[in-house]
Design an enzyme around this catalytic site. Structure first.
Site, PDB file in Angstrom:
ATOM      1  N   ARG A  39       7.674  -4.914 -26.144  1.00 41.44           N
ATOM      2  CA  ARG A  39       8.410  -5.881 -26.964  1.00 41.44           C
ATOM      3  C   ARG A  39       7.643  -6.198 -28.240  1.00 41.44           C
ATOM      4  O   ARG A  39       8.224  -6.327 -29.317  1.00 41.44           O
ATOM      5  CB  ARG A  39       8.634  -7.179 -26.170  1.00 41.44           C
ATOM      6  CG  ARG A  39       9.698  -7.096 -25.103  1.00 41.44           C
ATOM      7  CD  ARG A  39       9.792  -8.404 -24.358  1.00 41.44           C
ATOM      8  NE  ARG A  39       8.518  -8.766 -23.730  1.00 41.44           N
ATOM      9  CZ  ARG A  39       8.303  -9.903 -23.076  1.00 41.44           C
ATOM     10  NH1 ARG A  39       9.268 -10.807 -23.004  1.00 41.44           N
ATOM     11  NH2 ARG A  39       7.136 -10.147 -22.521  1.00 41.44           N
TER      12      ARG A  39
ATOM     13  N   ILE B 186       5.051   1.448 -11.331  1.00 43.00           N
ATOM     14  CA  ILE B 186       4.133   0.513 -10.684  1.00 43.00           C
ATOM     15  C   ILE B 186       4.536  -0.925 -11.003  1.00 43.00           C
ATOM     16  O   ILE B 186       3.718  -1.842 -10.903  1.00 43.00           O
ATOM     17  CB  ILE B 186       2.672   0.771 -11.115  1.00 43.00           C
ATOM     18  CG1 ILE B 186       2.514   0.706 -12.639  1.00 43.00           C
ATOM     19  CG2 ILE B 186       2.195   2.118 -10.586  1.00 43.00           C
ATOM     20  CD1 ILE B 186       1.066   0.780 -13.115  1.00 43.00           C
TER      21      ILE B 186
ATOM     22  N   ARG C  10       8.381  -2.906 -10.643  1.00 38.38           N
ATOM     23  CA  ARG C  10       9.280  -3.368  -9.592  1.00 38.38           C
ATOM     24  C   ARG C  10      10.350  -2.303  -9.374  1.00 38.38           C
ATOM     25  O   ARG C  10      10.769  -1.627 -10.312  1.00 38.38           O
ATOM     26  CB  ARG C  10       9.940  -4.697  -9.957  1.00 38.38           C
ATOM     27  CG  ARG C  10       9.024  -5.911  -9.858  1.00 38.38           C
ATOM     28  CD  ARG C  10       8.657  -6.224  -8.413  1.00 38.38           C
ATOM     29  NE  ARG C  10       7.920  -7.461  -8.277  1.00 38.38           N
ATOM     30  CZ  ARG C  10       6.607  -7.575  -8.278  1.00 38.38           C
ATOM     31  NH1 ARG C  10       5.870  -6.474  -8.449  1.00 38.38           N
ATOM     32  NH2 ARG C  10       6.016  -8.752  -8.108  1.00 38.38           N
TER      33      ARG C  10
ATOM     34  N   GLU D 232      12.306  -2.983  -0.189  1.00 42.36           N
ATOM     35  CA  GLU D 232      11.036  -2.515   0.375  1.00 42.36           C
ATOM     36  C   GLU D 232      10.922  -3.000   1.818  1.00 42.36           C
ATOM     37  O   GLU D 232      10.988  -4.203   2.048  1.00 42.36           O
ATOM     38  CB  GLU D 232       9.852  -3.024  -0.443  1.00 42.36           C
ATOM     39  CG  GLU D 232       9.792  -2.416  -1.833  1.00 42.36           C
ATOM     40  CD  GLU D 232       8.669  -2.991  -2.691  1.00 42.36           C
ATOM     41  OE1 GLU D 232       8.110  -4.055  -2.322  1.00 42.36           O
ATOM     42  OE2 GLU D 232       8.341  -2.395  -3.723  1.00 42.36           O
TER      43      GLU D 232
ATOM     44  N   HIS E 110       3.939  -0.241  -1.931  1.00 45.99           N
ATOM     45  CA  HIS E 110       3.641  -1.369  -2.821  1.00 45.99           C
ATOM     46  C   HIS E 110       2.182  -1.809  -2.637  1.00 45.99           C
ATOM     47  O   HIS E 110       1.903  -2.950  -2.271  1.00 45.99           O
ATOM     48  CB  HIS E 110       4.591  -2.543  -2.543  1.00 45.99           C
ATOM     49  CG  HIS E 110       4.702  -3.486  -3.715  1.00 45.99           C
ATOM     50  ND1 HIS E 110       5.835  -4.225  -3.973  1.00 45.99           N
ATOM     51  CD2 HIS E 110       3.815  -3.821  -4.701  1.00 45.99           C
ATOM     52  CE1 HIS E 110       5.638  -4.983  -5.047  1.00 45.99           C
ATOM     53  NE2 HIS E 110       4.418  -4.751  -5.498  1.00 45.99           N
ATOM     54  N   ILE E 111       1.265  -0.904  -2.928  1.00 44.21           N
ATOM     55  CA  ILE E 111      -0.157  -1.134  -2.685  1.00 44.21           C
ATOM     56  C   ILE E 111      -0.959  -1.286  -3.970  1.00 44.21           C
ATOM     57  O   ILE E 111      -2.176  -1.124  -3.968  1.00 44.21           O
ATOM     58  CB  ILE E 111      -0.754  -0.003  -1.818  1.00 44.21           C
ATOM     59  CG1 ILE E 111      -0.513   1.375  -2.471  1.00 44.21           C
ATOM     60  CG2 ILE E 111      -0.186  -0.038  -0.414  1.00 44.21           C
ATOM     61  CD1 ILE E 111      -1.228   2.522  -1.751  1.00 44.21           C
TER      62      ILE E 111
END
Length: 362
Positions: free
Chosen positions: A216, A276, A278, A307, A326-327
């Site tokens: 942005r 990495i 969402r 998830e 999701h690590i």
């Protein structure tokens, strides 16, 4: 954002008496908070240990500063507990913060989220109760950047497939035409150049990668030069040029399904998509189609939606996708640092001190 602080930094001290000095007026009329001399302030957590509870080591850290109340204890004795709880510690998106819970905690001052993403929290609703929300941005940057690089390298060199081949009882020889691609000197496009994205760029520079980024706001010239990054005002330009595209954005209404059929179609057929951020930042149906039809070479995902994915989801049956659970911040060091940051935020609010990492509704 500031660089990750040392884990040895001091936490704000609790006041000698944590009673009326913590009370402030806000949009609600609060009942009197009665605390004994020297009594620790109470914080609500989902549980300790088990599948979804706060890790036991972190619970011990919290106990140095707070009296812990689990959700089971709260629901079992709500009338007595409700007035004592001033903080909620949200670990792995739990406990769920809804209107019913907020209405039942008249003295609540802060919801301290462990982690940087707060898309699971309704910030406007929480703010309407006069409650502050905080996150832990400093602890997550390095480990999340690390997992981004790990996924990119693993996908490029087909490490998961290679491991299966190497250990399979059916393997009699290694095929000479089983090939991956190189990361060194390839073009990396980073979408989202905040603290995590910038740390990815720092790591990628060591691989002599050409680095493009879309954000942005453009980074300062000296920051760009430090990592050799080139700004793309249009995301489309980045997608068309990149060998690897890494998503490092917050999930907002603007970034929901940011990458869909159109965007995937702009990417090179030899390109890899790494996520990495969402899961909902990608249109997963469009991604399945792109991977099946070789619109792009591969995908490497640390996040999905939901998830975990349903066990019959088509993404789980493709050999050109890597999925991890999701690590991004799942390291011993990061988990502890996040707890320390959350504790610092809670103590700051309760002591009416400047808040290190407050999140404001937009």
């Amino acid at each position: 954002m500031c660089p990750a602080p040392s884990r040895s930094r001091e936490l704000p001290a609790l006041p000698a008496a944590a009673g009326s000095s913590c009370e402030r007026c806000d949009v609600r009329e609060k009942p009197a908070l009665v605390m004994s001399e020297g009594e620790l302030p109470s914080v609500l957590i989902l549980d300790i240990g088990g599948t979804h509870g706060v890790l036991e080591d972190l619970a011990e850290l919290l106990k140095k500063h707070f009296h812990l109340i689990t959700m089971k204890e709260f629901l079992g004795n709500k009338e007595e507990m409700r007035k004592k709880i001033q903080s909620v510690f949200v670990f792995e998106c739990r406990p769920t913060i809804d209107r019913e819970l907020l209405e039942s905690l008249p003295n609540l001052k802060i919801i301290a989220n462990s982690g940087v993403g707060v898309d699971h929290l309704d910030l406007k609703m929480i703010s309407s109760f006069g409650v502050k929300v905080t996150n832990t941005p400093h602890a997550v940057a390095d480990p999340t950047a690390d997992i981004g690089m790990a996924l990119m390298l693993a996908s490029a060199r087909r490490l998961v497939e290679g491991c299966h081949i190497a250990v399979s009882p059916d393997t009699k020889y290694f095929a000479v035409d089983w090939l991956g691609v190189e990361v060194t000197r390839a073009t990396l496009g980073i979408i989202g150049m905040g603290s995590i994205g910038y740390k990815v760029a720092q790591r990628a520079r060591a691989f002599n990668m050409r680095i493009l980024y879309h954000n942005r706001n453009r980074r300062r010239k000296e920051e760009e030069e430090a990592v050799g990054a080139h700004y793309c005002a249009k995301m489309e330009d980045l997608l068309q040029q990149s060998d690897f595209v890494m998503l490092v954005v917050n999930l907002t209404p603007e970034t929901h399904k940011l990458i869909g059929k159109k965007e995937l179609g702009l990417m090179k057929p030899t390109a890899t998509l790494v996520n990495i951020s969402r899961g909902a930042v990608i249109d997963q149906d469009a991604l399945v189609e792109a991977l099946q039809n070789k619109v792009i070479r591969a995908a490497a995902l640390d996040v999905t939606y939901p998830e975990p994915l349903p066990r019959d989801h088509p993404l789980l049956n493709l050999n050109n996708v890597i999925i991890t659970p999701h690590i991004g911040t799942a390291t011993v060091q990061a988990i502890r640092m996040m707890a320390e940051e959350a504790i610092a935020n809670m103590l700051a609010v309760l002591n009416d001190q400047p808040i290190p990492s407050e999140v404001f509704p937009k």
